[in-house]
Scaffold this motif. Sequence first.
Motif, short mmCIF file in Angstrom:
data_model
loop_
_atom_site.label_atom_id
_atom_site.label_comp_id
_atom_site.label_asym_id
_atom_site.label_seq_id
_atom_site.Cartn_x
_atom_site.Cartn_y
_atom_site.Cartn_z
N ALA A 119 0.50 -1.24 -0.13
CA ALA A 119 -0.03 0.05 0.29
C ALA A 119 0.65 1.20 -0.45
N LYS A 120 1.92 1.16 0.71
CA LYS A 120 2.74 2.47 0.76
C LYS A 120 3.69 2.73 -0.88
N LYS A 121 3.38 1.49 -1.34
CA LYS A 121 4.38 1.87 -2.33
C LYS A 121 3.73 2.30 -3.54
N TRP A 122 2.23 1.84 -3.59
CA TRP A 122 0.94 2.62 -4.18
C TRP A 122 0.62 4.15 -3.98
N LEU A 123 1.35 4.20 -2.69
CA LEU A 123 1.04 5.46 -2.45
C LEU A 123 2.19 6.72 -2.80
N ASP A 124 3.02 5.57 -2.65
CA ASP A 124 4.53 6.43 -3.78
C ASP A 124 4.55 6.43 -4.66
N GLU A 125 4.49 5.83 -5.36
CA GLU A 125 4.39 5.52 -6.69
C GLU A 125 3.06 6.27 -7.42
N ASN A 126 2.39 7.09 -6.68
CA ASN A 126 1.22 7.50 -6.94
C ASN A 126 0.88 9.02 -6.65
N ASP A 127 2.43 9.01 -6.02
CA ASP A 127 2.67 10.87 -5.38
C ASP A 127 1.51 10.97 -4.41
N ILE A 128 1.11 10.39 -3.38
CA ILE A 128 0.15 11.20 -2.55
C ILE A 128 1.45 10.80 -1.57
N ALA A 129 0.60 12.55 -0.46
CA ALA A 129 1.52 12.34 -0.04
C ALA A 129 0.54 12.34 1.82
N TYR A 130 1.44 11.45 2.87
CA TYR A 130 0.04 11.07 3.61
C TYR A 130 1.36 10.40 5.10
N GLU A 131 0.52 11.34 6.05
CA GLU A 131 1.26 11.00 7.66
C GLU A 131 1.00 9.82 7.81
N ASP A 132 2.30 8.94 8.44
CA ASP A 132 3.03 7.23 8.50
C ASP A 132 2.68 7.48 10.47
N ILE A 133 1.80 6.29 9.84
CA ILE A 133 2.01 6.39 11.76
C ILE A 133 1.37 5.07 12.45
N ALA A 134 3.04 4.77 13.14
CA ALA A 134 2.71 3.05 13.33
C ALA A 134 1.42 3.11 14.37
N ILE A 135 0.51 1.64 13.62
CA ILE A 135 -0.69 1.69 13.94
C ILE A 135 -0.51 0.83 15.47
N VAL A 136 0.33 -0.32 15.46
CA VAL A 136 0.83 -0.48 16.82
C VAL A 136 0.88 0.61 18.26
N ASP A 137 1.90 1.39 17.80
CA ASP A 137 2.67 2.44 19.22
C ASP A 137 0.96 3.01 18.99
#
Length: 121
Positions: A20-38
Amino acid sequence: MSEMSIRYYGYNKCGTCRKAKKWLDENDIAYEDIAIVDAPPAKEELRTYWQQSGLELKKFFNTSGQSYRELGLKDKLKDMSEDDMLDLLASDGKLIKRPLIVGAGKVTVGFKEDDMAKQWT
């Protein structure tokens, strides 16, 4: 919220999350990356995401996860109230199906390229 209005809740050891992250990056979609467990989303955030998603609340559970199995949720969920389910999800990021991607009133749970393209491009 800042310019980056998309929040990506993921787990680094999760293959689906990496896709999913690779897809977002390839589509130039900016996002805030949050560790779901932490840092799992709080109960009220989850309630909002669930309502925006149009999905059944059960779809937010990581049914293949260890926590889900250990708690025996397969049989318990059907008798639980929405409030109790939201409490449970907020209490343990490992219970939440990932990645959970939210922003601008849109929500995707898990990674399906078609859904991602519909929601985020």
